[in-house]
Design an enzyme around this catalytic site. Structure first.
Site, PDB file in Angstrom:
ATOM      1  CD  GLN A 128      -2.790  -3.842   6.247  1.00 37.13           C
ATOM      2  OE1 GLN A 128      -2.985  -3.648   7.439  1.00 37.13           O
ATOM      3  NE2 GLN A 128      -1.574  -3.987   5.743  1.00 37.13           N
ATOM      4  N   GLY A 129      -7.275  -4.342   4.082  1.00 33.95           N
ATOM      5  CA  GLY A 129      -8.383  -5.091   4.660  1.00 33.95           C
ATOM      6  C   GLY A 129      -7.891  -6.371   5.309  1.00 33.95           C
ATOM      7  CB  SER A 131      -7.890  -5.781  11.635  1.00 30.27           C
ATOM      8  OG  SER A 131      -6.518  -5.726  11.946  1.00 30.27           O
ATOM      9  CB  SER A 163      -5.740   3.187   7.323  1.00 32.72           C
ATOM     10  OG  SER A 163      -5.439   2.713   8.611  1.00 32.72           O
ATOM     11  CD  GLU A 249       1.138  -2.959   8.733  1.00 27.29           C
ATOM     12  OE1 GLU A 249       0.235  -2.197   9.083  1.00 27.29           O
ATOM     13  OE2 GLU A 249       0.959  -4.175   8.540  1.00 27.29           O
TER      14      GLU A 249
END
Length: 387
Positions: A128-129, A131, A163, A249
């Site tokens: 996941q990109g 933040s 992550s 999420e």
């Protein structure tokens, strides 16, 4: 919601238990927890076993490659796999719990056909990109820029706390396709892209955590070309799509962990009885309180899963209530474990010590507790926005 089980559901439970009994002994030994390539291989092996047995994407719609199971069957699956000590989603939690469900809900038929089967088979891993160094809790302030150039977007910027980026094949990436201005508030002008991690211009730099692991990374994007066909949703509509991702999420991604925490709580109580700390009435009260909290969280989980199925598969804002309380309850659980362990709680080789360190991140990951309180206050309680 009827919390009793039908004969058909109990038959489903029995078949699942039988399959787990036969299948779990076939798994290879667990790899070193710090060896993420080996953990990826282990996790994807288990995912393929689930796929071949018909348990992958159990609750996903059949049109998206799932089994279309009922919410109750989904919850039975989570209960039984945790009780049996089966592996969780592991390195592909983003693909299975965030990106995959988002693509199932928002993607085109072609996108669902391209990306969902490899996720369910364990062939491809997602990260996941979202933040950025200056846009964590204030996600809408992200600056990674995507400029349209023919059939591609040219992306430049950086992401952080990504992550499993070092073992991922794809990244669910948020970019800014229209600069912030007086006419364009920061929540607009954002677009959701599927980024191939092997694209030229992508650099991954692992980050080492307090526990010594490196499952997080910085990702640098230097004029990376991403096909427009990889856009999920319309251009500049990424914030709405992102809310779908975040609802998964916060709303259903942690459900298996609640069962795991309840199991850990029982182990902590057993350890307290063994080493004599059970004689402390304050400790027993704390264990009782934790038991009540995790029981309530499991009931809230049941409600959230059922509600998401009722409204088309996307969890609602009840997920923020769950995320807020679960994050703190998990920290309290492992603080109590440290109390029972005594001096051994300083031993980094003890699983509870590592879990305690990991628990510190839960009030930040998937939206900080402050953000969750704002959501609850504004969207559930109807309070005015703060200034």
């Amino acid at each position: 919601m009827d919390l009793t089980y039908t004969d058909e559901e109990e038959a489903f439970r029995a078949r699942l238990r039988e399959w787990l009994t036969v299948s779990l002994p076939k798994l290879p030994p667990k790899p070193d927890p710090l060896d993420w390539p080996a953990r990826r291989a282990c996790d994807t092996t288990w995912q393929r076993m689930l796929y071949d047995a018909g348990y992958a994407g159990l609750h996903w719609p059949e049109a998206s490659g799932g089994r279309g199971a009922t919410p109750t069957q989904h919850l039975i699956y989570l209960e039984e796999t945790e009780k049996a000590g089966a592996p969780y989603v592991g390195a592909n939690f983003v693909g299975l719990l965030h990106a995959g469900p988002t693509i199932a809900a928002e993607g085109t038929p072609e996108q669902r056909a391209r990306w969902l089967p490899p996720v369910l088979r364990g062939d491809e891993i997602w990260c996941q990109g979202f933040s950025e160094p200056d846009a964590g809790s204030d996600l809408a302030a992200l600056r990674t820029r995507a400029v349209r150039d023919g059939d591609d977007y040219v992306v430049t910027g950086s992401k952080i706390w990504t992550s499993h980026a070092e073992v991922a094949d794809w990244c669910e990436l948020l970019v800014r396709t229209e600069p912030i201005s007086a006419a364009v508030p920061k929540h607009r002008g954002i677009t959701w892209l599927a980024l191939p991690m092997d694209a030229p211009g992508v650099t991954v730099r692992p980050l080492r955590t307090l526990a010594g692991s490196a499952e997080f990374a910085e990702v640098f994007l230097d004029e990376v070309r991403v096909p427009v066909a990889n856009r999920v949703g319309a251009e500049n509509d990424g914030w709405r799509v992102t809310m779908v991702t975040l609802s998964f999420e916060r709303g259903t991604a942690f459900v298996g962990e609640v069962v795991a925490c309840r199991r850990t709580l029982a182990r902590i109580a057993a350890a307290a009885k063994e080493n004599g700390s059970w004689d402390d009435p304050a400790l027993r009260r704390q264990l009782g309180l934790l038991n009540a909290q995790f029981t309530a969280l499991w009931r809230l989980t049941q409600w959230n899963v059922s509600e998401s199925q009722r409204v088309g598969g996307v969890p609602g804002i009840g997920g923020s209530v769950f995320k807020l309380r679960y994050s703190h309850a998990r920290q309290e659980l492992y603080d109590t474990a440290a109390r029972v362990l005594g001096p051994d709680s300083l031993d980094l080789d003890h699983e509870w010590t590592l879990d305690r360190l990991s628990s510190l991140s839960y009030t930040i990951a998937a939206g900080t507790s402050q953000i969750q309180r704002n959501i609850v206050a504004e969207r559930i309680l109807g309070l005015p926005k703060g200034r």
